[in-house]
Design an enzyme around this catalytic site. Structure first.
Site: not given
Ligand code: SF4
Ligand code: SF4
Length: 321
Positions: A299, A62, A277, A296, A155, A268, A235, A59, A197, A262, A289, A238
């Site tokens: 991705c 990136c 992340c 989450c 991808c 999630c 996890h 798409c 992604c 949570c 996110c 977090c």
């Protein structure tokens, strides 16, 4: 966007120091390596290592992510540190001129090959053709003389969202979690996967700089992901983990009293998502996110999206009902 026409300052030693610091921080390297990276960048910048950036079934997210602002900007890094010889979205050339740039660079060899988007294999690759050639043939041809291959995004790493469609879309090495061996005939070279992604611009810049400095791929896991970026579980790190342990879950997004709980019952997939992340964050380290209240979707994982969809449903058995 025509990168060549953008007004921009040339990178100087201070910029190289910033890129080196970003790389050291991003990859968890020793600060003592800072001068070595600066020196390597100063040496490679005049030679401008060639880069080919291909895009298949994707798409362009990136590309967008990479061009998002960094300091120094990705545009400066692209034009002053490396030589982007072929990129369908960003290059000024088109038609036969663009095709020639690709052919000439492949002939010369020794370039960094960046692949964005999945590679559709069904019907002999006819679902994605560029200038009359199938994408699978373009990838094979480009991979043969590449020094290193960097797959950006879910991808080209594992097939991503296109893998769930009818085109038998795969990543460069993997169809989901399985190696597919389609490009085993291109010769041995490092292959680095940078899923999510889209790709995170810091992870890509740091990976390119690491390769230019040390001439090899960083330490990677079984899915060819650099451990520095994908070695820890969402996890386990977090900020909402305490809520998970206390069994305080979001069941209704509209209930203000549930904010910060949570997100597992909202789908999630943090318990299977290996990434950083939670620490690196996105958009100039402003948020990510889960912090924004969104589950989450993992991705970063080879299972994304075929095995993790529907994304916002609690279908995985994590022992929570
Ligand atoms: S399930 Fe998701 S929101 Fe809950 S603690 Fe794990 S990663 Fe965080
Ligand atoms: S937090 Fe999860 S969904 Fe968000 S970018 Fe990272 S891996 Fe992807």
């Amino acid at each position: 966007m025509d990168l060549a026409t953008l007004a921009r300052p040339q990178l100087n030693r201070r910029d190289f120091v910033k890129i080196a610091s970003l790389t050291v921080a991003a990859m968890g390297l020793s600060q003592a390596l800072n001068p070595r990276i600066v020196e390597a960048l100063e040496q490679v910048a005049p030679a401008k290592p060639p880069v080919i950036w291909l895009e298949g079934q994707g798409c362009t997210g990136c590309t967008e992510s990479f061009l998002n602002n960094l300091e120094p900007s990705a545009v400066s890094i692209l034009l002053d540190t490396i030589s982007l010889r072929y990129h369908e979205t960003a290059m000024a050339a088109s038609g036969h001129q663009a095709d020639k740039a690709l052919t000439d660079t492949i002939k010369a060899g020794g370039y960094v090959l960046v692949i964005e988007g999945a590679i559709p294999l069904a019907q002999n690759g006819k679902f994605c053709t560029i200038a009359g050639k199938t994408f699978v043939d373009i990838v094979r041809e480009s991979a043969k003389n590449a020094a290193v291959i960097i797959n950006v995004g879910a991808c080209s790493s594992f097939g991503g969202i296109p893998r769930s469609g009818p085109t038998d879309a795969v990543g460069y090495l993997f169809r989901g979690k399985e190696l597919h061996h389609v490009f085993d005939d291109v010769g041995n070279k490092p292959v680095i996967n940078l899923p999510t992604c889209p790709v995170h611009n810091e992870r890509l810049v740091a990976t390119i700089v690491y390769y230019l400095t040390f001439g090899k791929a960083p330490e990677m896991d079984n899915y060819h992901r650099p451990l520095a970026f994908y070695g820890k579980l969402q996890h386990d790190n977090c900020a909402r983990r305490g809520q998970f342990e206390a069994r305080r879950f979001v069941t209704d997004f509209k209930d203000p009293a549930q904010q910060g709980r949570c997100l597992i019952l909202k789908g999630c997939k943090g318990p299977i998502a290996f990434q950083d992340c939670w620490e690196r964050q996105w958009n100039q380290r402003s948020n990510y996110c889960i912090q924004a209240g969104v589950p989450c979707v993992a991705c970063s994982q080879p299972e994304f999206y075929q095995e993790t969809s529907p994304l916002y449903a609690h279908d995985y058995d994590f022992g929570v009902k």
